[in-house]
Design a protein around this motif. Structure first.
Motif, PDB file in Angstrom:
ATOM      1  N   ASN A   1     -12.703  13.506   7.085  1.00 14.75           N
ATOM      2  CA  ASN A   1     -12.203  14.368   8.140  1.00 14.75           C
ATOM      3  C   ASN A   1     -11.279  13.554   9.054  1.00 14.75           C
ATOM      4  OD1 ASN A   1     -11.792  16.596   9.735  1.00 14.75           O
ATOM      5  ND2 ASN A   1     -13.736  16.426  10.805  1.00 14.75           N
ATOM      6  N   VAL A   2     -10.015  13.440   8.667  1.00 11.23           N
ATOM      7  CA  VAL A   2      -9.044  12.682   9.445  1.00 11.23           C
ATOM      8  C   VAL A   2      -8.592  13.522  10.630  1.00 11.23           C
ATOM      9  CG1 VAL A   2      -6.791  11.538   9.389  1.00 11.23           C
ATOM     10  CG2 VAL A   2      -8.276  11.466   7.363  1.00 11.23           C
ATOM     11  N   SER A   3      -8.757  12.999  11.816  1.00  7.17           N
ATOM     12  CA  SER A   3      -8.341  13.713  13.035  1.00  7.17           C
ATOM     13  C   SER A   3      -6.867  13.482  13.281  1.00  7.17           C
ATOM     14  CB  SER A   3      -9.131  13.205  14.238  1.00  7.17           C
ATOM     15  OG  SER A   3     -10.498  13.448  14.065  1.00  7.17           O
ATOM     16  N   VAL A   4      -6.225  14.461  13.931  1.00  9.84           N
ATOM     17  CA  VAL A   4      -4.799  14.361  14.263  1.00  9.84           C
ATOM     18  C   VAL A   4      -4.637  14.524  15.765  1.00  9.84           C
ATOM     19  CG1 VAL A   4      -2.504  15.338  13.927  1.00  9.84           C
ATOM     20  CG2 VAL A   4      -4.132  15.328  12.030  1.00  9.84           C
TER      21      VAL A   4
ATOM     22  N   MET B   1      -3.388   5.575  -1.869  1.00  5.40           N
ATOM     23  CA  MET B   1      -4.175   6.567  -1.133  1.00  5.40           C
ATOM     24  C   MET B   1      -3.449   7.904  -1.143  1.00  5.40           C
ATOM     25  SD  MET B   1      -5.167   4.221   2.173  1.00  5.40           S
ATOM     26  CE  MET B   1      -3.446   3.808   2.462  1.00  5.40           C
ATOM     27  N   GLN B   2      -4.217   8.967  -0.896  1.00  4.88           N
ATOM     28  CA  GLN B   2      -3.662  10.315  -0.763  1.00  4.88           C
ATOM     29  C   GLN B   2      -4.278  10.970   0.466  1.00  4.88           C
ATOM     30  OE1 GLN B   2      -4.530  12.525  -4.329  1.00  4.88           O
ATOM     31  NE2 GLN B   2      -2.626  11.891  -5.271  1.00  4.88           N
ATOM     32  N   LEU B   3      -3.453  11.721   1.167  1.00  2.00           N
ATOM     33  CA  LEU B   3      -3.924  12.540   2.273  1.00  2.00           C
ATOM     34  C   LEU B   3      -3.784  13.984   1.830  1.00  2.00           C
ATOM     35  CD1 LEU B   3      -4.973  12.468   5.211  1.00  2.00           C
ATOM     36  CD2 LEU B   3      -2.602  12.765   5.932  1.00  2.00           C
ATOM     37  N   ILE B   4      -4.908  14.668   1.711  1.00  2.00           N
ATOM     38  CA  ILE B   4      -4.906  16.045   1.210  1.00  2.00           C
ATOM     39  C   ILE B   4      -5.606  16.960   2.205  1.00  2.00           C
ATOM     40  CG2 ILE B   4      -4.842  15.352  -1.226  1.00  2.00           C
ATOM     41  CD1 ILE B   4      -7.859  15.861  -1.340  1.00  2.00           C
ATOM     42  N   ARG B   5      -5.319  18.242   2.122  1.00  3.42           N
ATOM     43  CA  ARG B   5      -6.005  19.236   2.944  1.00  3.42           C
ATOM     44  C   ARG B   5      -6.943  20.004   2.029  1.00  3.42           C
ATOM     45  NH1 ARG B   5      -6.588  20.836   7.726  1.00  3.42           N
ATOM     46  NH2 ARG B   5      -4.702  19.888   8.528  1.00  3.42           N
ATOM     47  N   ASP B   6      -8.217  20.027   2.381  1.00  2.31           N
ATOM     48  CA  ASP B   6      -9.205  20.797   1.645  1.00  2.31           C
ATOM     49  C   ASP B   6      -9.054  22.256   2.063  1.00  2.31           C
ATOM     50  OD1 ASP B   6     -11.611  22.227   0.998  1.00  2.31           O
ATOM     51  OD2 ASP B   6     -12.638  20.315   0.761  1.00  2.31           O
ATOM     52  N   LYS B   7      -8.694  23.104   1.133  1.00  2.00           N
ATOM     53  CA  LYS B   7      -8.455  24.516   1.452  1.00  2.00           C
ATOM     54  C   LYS B   7      -9.725  25.227   1.922  1.00  2.00           C
ATOM     55  CE  LYS B   7      -4.633  24.938  -1.756  1.00  2.00           C
ATOM     56  NZ  LYS B   7      -4.162  25.485  -3.016  1.00  2.00           N
TER      57      LYS B   7
ATOM     58  N   MET C   1       0.843  -1.181   0.000  1.00  2.00           N
ATOM     59  CA  MET C   1       0.000   0.000   0.000  1.00  2.00           C
ATOM     60  C   MET C   1       0.883   1.237   0.000  1.00  2.00           C
ATOM     61  SD  MET C   1      -3.186  -0.829   2.378  1.00  2.00           S
ATOM     62  CE  MET C   1      -4.095  -2.292   2.030  1.00  2.00           C
ATOM     63  N   TYR C   2       0.394   2.250  -0.691  1.00  2.00           N
ATOM     64  CA  TYR C   2       1.154   3.491  -0.785  1.00  2.00           C
ATOM     65  C   TYR C   2       0.279   4.665  -0.349  1.00  2.00           C
ATOM     66  CZ  TYR C   2       3.910   7.346  -2.549  1.00  2.00           C
ATOM     67  OH  TYR C   2       4.637   8.515  -2.633  1.00  2.00           O
ATOM     68  N   LEU C   3       0.834   5.528   0.478  1.00  2.00           N
ATOM     69  CA  LEU C   3       0.152   6.740   0.929  1.00  2.00           C
ATOM     70  C   LEU C   3       0.965   7.946   0.501  1.00  2.00           C
ATOM     71  CD1 LEU C   3      -2.024   8.242   2.584  1.00  2.00           C
ATOM     72  CD2 LEU C   3      -0.509   7.998   4.564  1.00  2.00           C
ATOM     73  N   GLU C   4       0.359   8.772  -0.338  1.00  2.00           N
ATOM     74  CA  GLU C   4       0.984  10.034  -0.717  1.00  2.00           C
ATOM     75  C   GLU C   4       0.411  11.122   0.174  1.00  2.00           C
ATOM     76  OE1 GLU C   4       1.480  13.121  -4.457  1.00  2.00           O
ATOM     77  OE2 GLU C   4       0.193  11.382  -4.690  1.00  2.00           O
ATOM     78  N   ILE C   5       1.292  11.796   0.880  1.00  2.00           N
ATOM     79  CA  ILE C   5       0.867  12.890   1.749  1.00  2.00           C
ATOM     80  C   ILE C   5       1.205  14.189   1.029  1.00  2.00           C
ATOM     81  CG2 ILE C   5       1.093  13.967   4.007  1.00  2.00           C
ATOM     82  CD1 ILE C   5       2.010  11.227   5.054  1.00  2.00           C
ATOM     83  N   LYS C   6       0.182  14.867   0.586  1.00  2.00           N
ATOM     84  CA  LYS C   6       0.383  16.114  -0.155  1.00  2.00           C
ATOM     85  C   LYS C   6       1.077  17.142   0.730  1.00  2.00           C
ATOM     86  CE  LYS C   6      -1.586  15.048  -4.055  1.00  2.00           C
ATOM     87  NZ  LYS C   6      -0.859  15.037  -5.314  1.00  2.00           N
ATOM     88  N   GLU C   7       1.843  18.025   0.107  1.00  2.00           N
ATOM     89  CA  GLU C   7       2.653  19.005   0.840  1.00  2.00           C
ATOM     90  C   GLU C   7       1.815  19.855   1.785  1.00  2.00           C
ATOM     91  OE1 GLU C   7       5.770  22.629  -0.008  1.00  2.00           O
ATOM     92  OE2 GLU C   7       5.354  21.210  -1.592  1.00  2.00           O
ATOM     93  N   SER C   8       0.632  20.260   1.348  1.00  2.00           N
ATOM     94  CA  SER C   8      -0.220  21.085   2.213  1.00  2.00           C
ATOM     95  C   SER C   8      -0.618  20.323   3.478  1.00  2.00           C
ATOM     96  CB  SER C   8      -1.469  21.535   1.460  1.00  2.00           C
ATOM     97  OG  SER C   8      -2.238  20.408   1.069  1.00  2.00           O
ATOM     98  N   SER C   9      -0.792  19.016   3.370  1.00  2.00           N
ATOM     99  CA  SER C   9      -1.115  18.197   4.540  1.00  2.00           C
ATOM    100  C   SER C   9       0.082  18.051   5.450  1.00  2.00           C
ATOM    101  CB  SER C   9      -1.595  16.810   4.112  1.00  2.00           C
ATOM    102  OG  SER C   9      -2.765  16.918   3.353  1.00  2.00           O
ATOM    103  N   GLN C  10       1.248  17.807   4.861  1.00  2.00           N
ATOM    104  CA  GLN C  10       2.462  17.668   5.661  1.00  2.00           C
ATOM    105  C   GLN C  10       2.711  18.924   6.484  1.00  2.00           C
ATOM    106  OE1 GLN C  10       6.000  16.423   3.632  1.00  2.00           O
ATOM    107  NE2 GLN C  10       4.945  14.789   2.542  1.00  2.00           N
ATOM    108  N   ASN C  11       2.570  20.071   5.852  1.00  2.00           N
ATOM    109  CA  ASN C  11       2.817  21.341   6.533  1.00  2.00           C
ATOM    110  C   ASN C  11       1.860  21.567   7.696  1.00  2.00           C
ATOM    111  OD1 ASN C  11       4.835  21.838   4.687  1.00  2.00           O
ATOM    112  ND2 ASN C  11       3.569  23.155   3.407  1.00  2.00           N
ATOM    113  N   SER C  12       0.655  21.054   7.578  1.00  2.00           N
ATOM    114  CA  SER C  12      -0.334  21.319   8.618  1.00  2.00           C
ATOM    115  C   SER C  12      -0.309  20.304   9.762  1.00  2.00           C
ATOM    116  CB  SER C  12      -1.733  21.371   8.008  1.00  2.00           C
ATOM    117  OG  SER C  12      -2.067  20.123   7.463  1.00  2.00           O
ATOM    118  N   ILE C  13       0.162  19.077   9.522  1.00  2.00           N
ATOM    119  CA  ILE C  13       0.125  18.095  10.603  1.00  2.00           C
ATOM    120  C   ILE C  13       1.467  17.873  11.279  1.00  2.00           C
ATOM    121  CG2 ILE C  13      -1.859  16.854   9.705  1.00  2.00           C
ATOM    122  CD1 ILE C  13       0.013  14.712   8.674  1.00  2.00           C
TER     123      ILE C  13
END
Length: 107
Positions: A102-105, A79-85, A1-13
């Protein structure tokens, strides 16, 4: 399995300057609240090392992402983890669509 974490998500979490491990897991709302709901959701817990129950490492563009066997049941191969602007929510998607709107952190 592969998870791509978009840059906007990385910056926020991720906290800047810390080398953090991402523990991605699926849980039921009723385990985390007083809700009677059986609906599940994905959560992220940040730590300095993998949490004991999360021993399965996912392929990812982030160095360390771990999960558990139970959570794999609800994941897809890509899969991708993205932040909805617009809503500022973290969204986990797969080839079939939205896996979690809505993934909680937890830190």
């Amino acid at each position: 399995m592969y998870l791509e974490i978009k840059e906007s998500s990385q910056n926020s979490i991720l906290e800047s300057g810390k080398n953090q491990v991402i523990n991605l897991f699926y849980t039921y709302e009723s385990l985390n609240s007083c809700s009677c709901s059986d609906a599940g959701l994905f959560m992220i817990e940040l730590s300095e090392q993998p949490i004991a129950d999360y021993t399965i490492q996912l392929d990812s563009n982030h160095p360390e992402v771990y999960t558990n066997k139970f959570s794999l049941t609800f994941m897809e191969e890509e899969m991708q983890l993205i932040r909805d602007k617009k809503t500022n929510r973290l969204i986990l998607t797969g080839n079939s669509g939205v896996l979690s709107p809505n993934v909680s952190v937890r830190v």
